[in-house]
Structure formats: C-alpha cells, structure tokens
Design an enzyme around this catalytic site. Structure first.
Site, PDB file in Angstrom:
ATOM      1  N   LYS A  16       0.834  -1.209   0.000  1.00  0.00           N
ATOM      2  CA  LYS A  16       0.000   0.000   0.000  1.00  0.00           C
ATOM      3  C   LYS A  16       0.866   1.254   0.000  1.00  0.00           C
ATOM      4  O   LYS A  16       0.551   2.234  -0.658  1.00  0.00           O
ATOM      5  CB  LYS A  16      -0.911   0.035   1.244  1.00  0.00           C
ATOM      6  CG  LYS A  16      -1.971  -1.044   1.246  1.00  0.00           C
ATOM      7  CD  LYS A  16      -2.799  -0.998   2.514  1.00  0.00           C
ATOM      8  CE  LYS A  16      -2.041  -1.434   3.742  1.00  0.00           C
ATOM      9  NZ  LYS A  16      -1.622  -2.838   3.748  1.00  0.00           N
ATOM     10  N   GLY A  40       3.476  -1.281   8.803  1.00  0.00           N
ATOM     11  CA  GLY A  40       4.811  -0.903   8.359  1.00  0.00           C
ATOM     12  C   GLY A  40       4.750  -0.667   6.870  1.00  0.00           C
ATOM     13  O   GLY A  40       4.430  -1.565   6.120  1.00  0.00           O
ATOM     14  N   GLN A 223      -2.840  -2.372   7.355  1.00  0.00           N
ATOM     15  CA  GLN A 223      -3.286  -3.780   7.376  1.00  0.00           C
ATOM     16  C   GLN A 223      -4.114  -4.107   6.120  1.00  0.00           C
ATOM     17  O   GLN A 223      -3.950  -3.437   5.116  1.00  0.00           O
ATOM     18  CB  GLN A 223      -4.068  -4.120   8.655  1.00  0.00           C
ATOM     19  CG  GLN A 223      -3.218  -4.141   9.924  1.00  0.00           C
ATOM     20  CD  GLN A 223      -3.039  -2.767  10.537  1.00  0.00           C
ATOM     21  OE1 GLN A 223      -3.979  -2.011  10.676  1.00  0.00           O
ATOM     22  NE2 GLN A 223      -1.825  -2.436  10.903  1.00  0.00           N
ATOM     23  N   ARG A 304       7.123 -13.897   6.081  1.00  0.00           N
ATOM     24  CA  ARG A 304       5.696 -13.952   5.742  1.00  0.00           C
ATOM     25  C   ARG A 304       5.363 -15.292   5.099  1.00  0.00           C
ATOM     26  O   ARG A 304       6.178 -15.844   4.370  1.00  0.00           O
ATOM     27  CB  ARG A 304       5.354 -12.829   4.755  1.00  0.00           C
ATOM     28  CG  ARG A 304       5.506 -11.456   5.373  1.00  0.00           C
ATOM     29  CD  ARG A 304       5.205 -10.360   4.362  1.00  0.00           C
ATOM     30  NE  ARG A 304       5.468  -9.048   4.933  1.00  0.00           N
ATOM     31  CZ  ARG A 304       6.002  -8.017   4.275  1.00  0.00           C
ATOM     32  NH1 ARG A 304       6.326  -8.135   3.012  1.00  0.00           N
ATOM     33  NH2 ARG A 304       6.199  -6.873   4.885  1.00  0.00           N
ATOM     34  N   LYS A 330       4.003  -6.257  -7.321  1.00  0.00           N
ATOM     35  CA  LYS A 330       4.990  -7.353  -7.271  1.00  0.00           C
ATOM     36  C   LYS A 330       4.771  -8.427  -8.324  1.00  0.00           C
ATOM     37  O   LYS A 330       5.081  -9.596  -8.097  1.00  0.00           O
ATOM     38  CB  LYS A 330       5.001  -7.969  -5.858  1.00  0.00           C
ATOM     39  CG  LYS A 330       5.625  -7.032  -4.827  1.00  0.00           C
ATOM     40  CD  LYS A 330       5.920  -7.774  -3.556  1.00  0.00           C
ATOM     41  CE  LYS A 330       7.070  -7.153  -2.808  1.00  0.00           C
ATOM     42  NZ  LYS A 330       7.386  -7.847  -1.559  1.00  0.00           N
ATOM     43  N   LEU A 331       4.260  -8.028  -9.484  1.00  0.00           N
ATOM     44  CA  LEU A 331       4.097  -8.986 -10.576  1.00  0.00           C
ATOM     45  C   LEU A 331       5.461  -9.530 -10.993  1.00  0.00           C
ATOM     46  O   LEU A 331       5.600 -10.703 -11.358  1.00  0.00           O
ATOM     47  CB  LEU A 331       3.391  -8.299 -11.759  1.00  0.00           C
ATOM     48  CG  LEU A 331       3.022  -9.179 -12.934  1.00  0.00           C
ATOM     49  CD1 LEU A 331       2.060 -10.284 -12.517  1.00  0.00           C
ATOM     50  CD2 LEU A 331       2.411  -8.366 -14.062  1.00  0.00           C
TER      51      LEU A 331
HETATM   52  P1  IMP Z   1      -2.024  -6.944  15.945  1.00  0.00           P
HETATM   53  O1  IMP Z   1      -2.561  -5.980  14.952  1.00  0.00           O
HETATM   54  O2  IMP Z   1      -0.620  -6.626  16.382  1.00  0.00           O
HETATM   55  O3  IMP Z   1      -2.950  -7.183  17.092  1.00  0.00           O
HETATM   56  O4  IMP Z   1      -1.898  -8.368  15.209  1.00  0.00           O
HETATM   57  C1  IMP Z   1      -3.029  -9.111  14.817  1.00  0.00           C
HETATM   58  C2  IMP Z   1      -2.794  -9.794  13.479  1.00  0.00           C
HETATM   59  O5  IMP Z   1      -2.697  -8.822  12.454  1.00  0.00           O
HETATM   60  C3  IMP Z   1      -1.500 -10.600  13.392  1.00  0.00           C
HETATM   61  O6  IMP Z   1      -1.697 -11.698  12.529  1.00  0.00           O
HETATM   62  C4  IMP Z   1      -0.541  -9.630  12.731  1.00  0.00           C
HETATM   63  O7  IMP Z   1       0.525 -10.296  12.082  1.00  0.00           O
HETATM   64  C5  IMP Z   1      -1.465  -8.948  11.752  1.00  0.00           C
HETATM   65  N1  IMP Z   1      -1.028  -7.596  11.376  1.00  0.00           N
HETATM   66  C6  IMP Z   1      -1.131  -6.467  12.104  1.00  0.00           C
HETATM   67  N2  IMP Z   1      -0.656  -5.418  11.414  1.00  0.00           N
HETATM   68  C7  IMP Z   1      -0.273  -5.882  10.222  1.00  0.00           C
HETATM   69  C8  IMP Z   1       0.260  -5.265   9.060  1.00  0.00           C
HETATM   70  O8  IMP Z   1       0.457  -4.048   8.972  1.00  0.00           O
HETATM   71  N3  IMP Z   1       0.531  -6.086   8.000  1.00  0.00           N
HETATM   72  C9  IMP Z   1       0.283  -7.421   8.049  1.00  0.00           C
HETATM   73  N4  IMP Z   1      -0.230  -8.046   9.115  1.00  0.00           N
HETATM   74  C10 IMP Z   1      -0.510  -7.282  10.196  1.00  0.00           C
HETATM   75 MG    MG Z   2       3.238  -3.792   6.142  1.00  0.00          MG
END
Ligand code: IMP
Ligand code: MG
Length: 425
Positions: A16, A40, A223, A304, A330-331
């Site tokens: 994103k 991130g 997310q 991942r 990421k193709l």
């Molecule tokens: P939390 O958001 O730290 O409570 O994590 C809950 C779930 O969401 C876990 O599976 C994390 O790996 C996932 N998660 C949270 N933030 C991200 C993100 O920015 N990218 C990918 N997965 C995320």
């Molecule tokens: Mg990320």
C-alpha cells in the site's frame, strides 16, 4: 478533486505504501485513520528506503498536509522517534496533525499484548505485540487515555494512576508478573505530551475544510481487509477496521464524500501471524517466492507466509470495500515460475463448492482451494515501461484476476521504485 481511500485487499503487506506514495503526489491531504504501529509501510524514493509505521506516507513530499485521525492508536514513543528519524533525513513533520481523540498506547498495553499471547499458547494470534489490541480494548471499555489527556499533565497523571494501578493488578494477579513502575510512566508520558503538543489539532475540521475547498484527499489504509475485526478471519485479525468503512469511522468522513476506493493486492498472497490461509505454499516454490519478493515483515521482521493469488478473498474485499479499482503489486516476483495458479473457488469439508468467502473460520479452515492454471513468464519485467509491453501471459493472468474479482486493474507494480508502476488506462 477527489477523495480517495486506499485499502489492503488481502492480509496486509500488499505494498500500500508504494501506491499511496504515487497517489500522494496528486493529493493535498493524506490521512491515517485506523491501526497503529503494527503497520509498516516501505517506500522507496530515488533508491532511498523509508519505513513508516504511524506517519502518513504523504510526509515524504513537501507541502502535503498529513493527518493522524482519531481511529488510530498512537504509541507516542514510536511516533516521536519516527518524527526524529524523518527530521534527521531532512524531512519536516511541521505539517503533521494529530487528533486529540486518538487513543494512546500505554506500556501496559504492550506488556498485556505479550502476556495474553503467551497465555494463549499454541492458539496465539501472532500479534505484532505492539499493544494494539489491548489499547482498542480500553477504548471500547471507555477507560482509554487519549492524546488530549497526554498533553494535559494533570489529567494524564490522574488517569495513569487510576488505570495503571488496575492494570498492575491484572499483571500481578492474573499473569503473576512484575508490575509496571507508574512514576516512570508518568514522567515519560508527560514528556512525550510536551513534544507532541504542537501537532495536536481537531483533524475533523482540517479534513472537512479540505473537502469543502475541493482539495484532493487521500486515506492511507493500514493492514488489510482479511484482518478486519468483523469481516476478516476472526479471531486471527487485528482490532480495527482496515476497510473503506474504517476510513470513515476513524476520521469523521461520511461515505457519500468518498469518490474512489483503491484496493491494493499482490500478484500472489502473503500473510504474517497465525490463521487460515487456503492457498498457502508450504514448499520450495513458496520459499522461492518469499526470497524473491523479500517477504519479511517491516514491523516484526517475521518471514511472511506465501501462497497463490486467491480470487475468492479479493472478490470479498471488492464488495466489502466497494472497490472502484485494483492496484496489483509485485508482478515481477512471479517471473521464472513455469505455471501460475489462481484460486477461483473453495471446496468445503462437506464437499460443497463455493465461490464465496465463508463467514466463519470453522468453514474456512477445512476448505481446499480450486485452481485455474496459467502460463508463467520468464522475462524480467521490472524495467517494463508500459502495460501494453508486458508479456502476453502476464496480461492474461491480470485480465483473469480482474474478471474473477469483478474489478478493473488500474496500476500494476513491477518493482519497488516510484517509476516501476504501469498504468492500465
Ligand atoms: P495486531 O494488529 O498486532 O494485534 O496483530 C493481529 C494480526 O494482524 C497478526 O496476525 C498480525 O501479524 C497482523 N497484522 C497487524 N498489522 C499488520 C500489518 O500491517 N501487515 C500485516 N499483518 C498485520
Ligand atoms: Mg506492512
């Protein structure tokens, strides 16, 4: 001028940041409205790599207004270090505004995130352990500490004493761990408040003034849709709404004000943390894609999980978010794979075949993906400058994705750089 929302249409980490960075070049205002530093976003500008967790990516352009809306949960220590990190690279955060209603991540949220994950044992969620869930819990329980409290030392001291003591009881009596030193918390957080005070403003007004004056407004999702607390793979989800409706709730913008919703996906699928993942590749090919795609978390560094593109989940995301277009990243990573697969339906444990995303985990867990197979491509497409010059097999793969998901593809990413994006229109 348009109001655009960018959301992740898989399990997060769709790239994103890159798409937002492109769209931010035309935006006046960039807004984060949910999640926290569990996110991130990696952005590459002229070979320089920036990793942002809380500050909207628009900050990398001069003169863009950036907003952290009230739906975001803020770890002030992380925010300050992000501001300092940008400053040290000559990027000013003077045009950053933080809403006073946003909730603050306190040290006990981080401790409790860690302890409750440990207590879940093998059925842990795999959270980022940044205190996100426990902070949203307090928000829902109406005992949270907000940015307004953070910048008012008297209120802050009172609330830290009141809520901190209760949290310490939980830490000691439920988890049998050492309590948190609240005097230290008070001192540190008063200090964070002093540093952040100058950024605090009613961002609701900032956003609505911009819309009224026909400015271009961009919502930066964090997310992904499948991590949404309601429509995602509960309980293996985050605690906010990473959907277009979440952008409305977390910023104070009604749905009729939104013109476009862009869903970002990868040309394959990844997920970090636990939970069902029907198209997961637990084999050498999965490892190869992980290596070529550098699929390691920006926030936690975790490897991942990798799998084929799943059209069932993306079709779900198209409807949940009301997507007006897809951006597919990421193709280039798929180059060199002889046959590509797309999941078009699931076979449930009882033998039923469905093209719909099952509403509960129990159904999803027992399902087997049904695939369509496609010719792969060998060419290095990372320097391709036009959508029309992509190998024919790439175009067929993309066009099938678009048809299955019921959404046009507008942008195709063939590498991390700002100039490695192809436009389909
Ligand atoms: P939390 O958001 O730290 O409570 O994590 C809950 C779930 O969401 C876990 O599976 C994390 O790996 C996932 N998660 C949270 N933030 C991200 C993100 O920015 N990218 C990918 N997965 C995320
Ligand atoms: Mg990320």
């Amino acid at each position: 001028m348009a109001v655009k929302v960018v959301v992740g249409a898989q399990w997060g980490d769709e790239g994103k940041g890159k798409i937002i960075d492109i769209l931010a070049s035309q935006a006046d205002l960039v807004i984060r409205s949910q999640g926290g530093n569990n996110a991130g976003h990696t952005i590459e500008v002229n070979g320089d790599v920036y990793k942002l967790h809380l500050i909207p990516s628009g900050i990398l352009y001069p003169n863009k207004q950036c907003v952290i809306g009230y739906g975001v949960v803020i770890d002030p220590k992380v925010l300050i270090s992000e501001i300092d990190g940008l400053k040290s690279r000559n990027i000013t955060c003077d045009n950053l505004k933080i809403d006073p209603r946003a909730h603050v991540i306190m040290p006990w949220h981080i401790v409790l995130d860690e302890l409750s994950e440990k207590a879940r044992g093998s059925s842990d969620i795999g959270t980022t352990k940044k205190g996100i869930g426990p902070c949203y819990m307090d928000k829902a329980e109406r005992t949270g500490i907000r940015i307004y409290d953070l910048i008012n030392p008297d209120i802050l001291t009172k609330k830290i004493k009141l809520h901190g003591e209760k949290k310490n009881k939980i830490i000691q009596k439920v988890y049998e761990e050492e309590p948190i030193n609240l005097d230290e918390v008070i001192e540190n957080y008063i200090n964070y408040g002093k540093i952040l005070k100058k950024y605090v403003a009613d961002t609701f007004l900032t956003i609505h003034e911009s819309i009224k004056h026909d400015k271009s407004v961009l919502f930066e999702g964090a997310q992904g849709t499948l991590l949404d607390i309601d429509v995602g793979t509960y309980p293996f989800v985050t605690s906010s709404h990473p959907t277009s409706s979440g952008a409305c709730v977390g910023s104070g913008v009604g749905p009729t004000l939104i013109d476009e919703v862009v869903g970002v996906v990868k040309a394959y699928t990844t997920r970090v943390g636990k939970g069902p993942f029907p198209t997961e590749l637990c084999n050498e090919l999965g490892q190869e894609i992980r290596k070529n795609g550098n699929e390691f978390g920006t926030t936690t560094g975790r490897a991942r999980r990798v799998g084929w593109f799943d059209a069932v989940i993306v079709k779900h995301a198209v409807r949940v978010n009301g997507l007006t277009s897809l951006a597919i990243n990421k193709l280039d990573v798929l180059s060199g794979i002889e046959k590509l697969k797309i999941c078009v339906a699931y076979k449930l444990a009882d033998g039923t075949i469905t093209q719909e995303f099952p509403p509960v985990l129990e159904d999803l867990e027992g399902c087997t993906p049904i695939y369509e197979e496609f010719e792969g491509f060998d060419e290095d497409i990372s320097r391709c400058k036009s959508f029309y010059r992509l190998p024919e097999s790439c175009k067929q793969y993309l066009s099938r994705i678009s048809a299955l998901c019921g959404c046009d593809i507008d942008i195709v990413g063939v590498g991390p750089g700002r100039d490695q994006s192809l436009y389909c229109k």
